[in-house]
Design an enzyme around this catalytic site. Structure first.
Site, mmCIF file in Angstrom:
data_model
loop_
_atom_site.group_PDB
_atom_site.id
_atom_site.type_symbol
_atom_site.label_atom_id
_atom_site.label_comp_id
_atom_site.label_asym_id
_atom_site.label_seq_id
_atom_site.Cartn_x
_atom_site.Cartn_y
_atom_site.Cartn_z
ATOM 1 N N THR A 75 0.842 -1.369 0.052
ATOM 2 C CA THR A 75 -0.026 -0.067 -0.180
ATOM 3 C C THR A 75 0.799 1.149 0.225
ATOM 4 O O THR A 75 0.675 2.296 -0.864
ATOM 5 C CB THR A 75 -0.858 -0.069 1.099
ATOM 6 O OG1 THR A 75 -1.908 -1.106 1.269
ATOM 7 C CG2 THR A 75 -1.648 1.171 1.352
ATOM 8 N N ASP A 134 8.655 1.801 -9.826
ATOM 9 C CA ASP A 134 9.957 2.694 -10.021
ATOM 10 C C ASP A 134 10.026 3.093 -11.735
ATOM 11 O O ASP A 134 10.045 4.331 -11.873
ATOM 12 C CB ASP A 134 11.181 1.953 -9.661
ATOM 13 C CG ASP A 134 11.577 1.740 -8.166
ATOM 14 O OD1 ASP A 134 10.811 2.462 -7.453
ATOM 15 O OD2 ASP A 134 12.418 1.043 -7.784
#
Length: 244
Positions: free
Chosen positions: A49, A110
């Site tokens: 999360t 990322d």
């Protein structure tokens, strides 16, 4: 986002300078963020999360502020959410979890966050920034950063160590670009001449990423040739034993 601890991703093989910087910086932020990570765990928040929220914050900061030329505030927002990169790994370590899914999610998001940052720069220079060359450089930074990451992942997927870090990796790309963007944004507050830092930084990142890409491609070519030669040698030895 990121691979702050072994439970969230693969360990890198940094150079001595990078290793020392990584060691002391990580130790400092671990001490600072551990209580906050523990608080989130007590509240039932999962590391995944935190990873998702952190990425969403970076995307919002990059694509809401940067295209409007609000470089300073965009960088502040992004920097705040980038710390989730350290918090999720800290939480994973405290929970004692080793998750292939967590490592995959970190690495994938990322790439999304990086794309949003350099995409935000490109949108600014395509619009209010009015500089097609820097727009193209921003797009090159975005693309080359993705390809640099891909070359390592692809090389490792075919069994090669890809034993090279390269001149400019993800951490360097982000630090150089975000610091320069934040400082360039101070031009809006009356600081003269500082707006040129971001263009300089983008050129540095572009050239450094190109060099890193070449380093990794050359390394994979060498390692693959060595691996193929070793495999041929083993096959030849086995065939010789079979016929003797």
């Amino acid at each position: 986002m990121g691979q702050p601890v072994a439970t969230r991703g693969r360990a890198a093989k940094p150079t001595l300078g990078k290793a020392m910087l990584n060691k002391y910086a990580r130790a400092f932020f671990t001490r600072v963020l551990t209580p906050f990570a523990a608080f989130l765990i007590r509240r039932g928040v999962s590391p995944d999360t935190v990873t998702l929220l952190g990425t969403a914050g970076v995307i919002a900061g990059a694509l809401v502020f940067y295209p409007r030329g609000e470089l300073f505030w965009g960088t502040i927002v992004i920097t705040l959410f980038v710390f989730s990169d350290l918090v999720d790994g800290n939480m994973a370590r405290q929970l004692g979890r080793s998750s292939r899914w967590g490592a995959f999610l970190d690495s994938t998001l990322d790439r999304v966050a990086d794309g949003a940052i350099f995409g935000g720069f490109a949108l600014w220079y395509a619009g209010g920034g009015d500089d097609n060359v820097l727009c193209a450089v921003s797009i090159f930074c975005l693309t080359s950063g993705q390809v640099v990451s891909y070359t390592k992942a692809r090389g490792e997927s075919i069994g090669l160590p890809v034993a090279v870090n390269g001149l400019v990796e993800r951490a360097e790309r982000l630090v150089i670009s975000l610091v320069a963007a934040g400082l360039s944004g101070l031009h809006a507050f009356g600081v003269p001449g500082i707006q040129y830092l971001l263009p300089v930084a983008l050129w540095i990142v572009a050239v450094g990423s190109l060099v890193t890409l070449i380093q990794r491609v050359v390394t994979v070519r060498r390692e693959s040739a060595e691996a193929d030669a070793a495999a041929e040698g083993e096959n030849a030895a086995q065939n010789s034993e079979a016929t003797s």
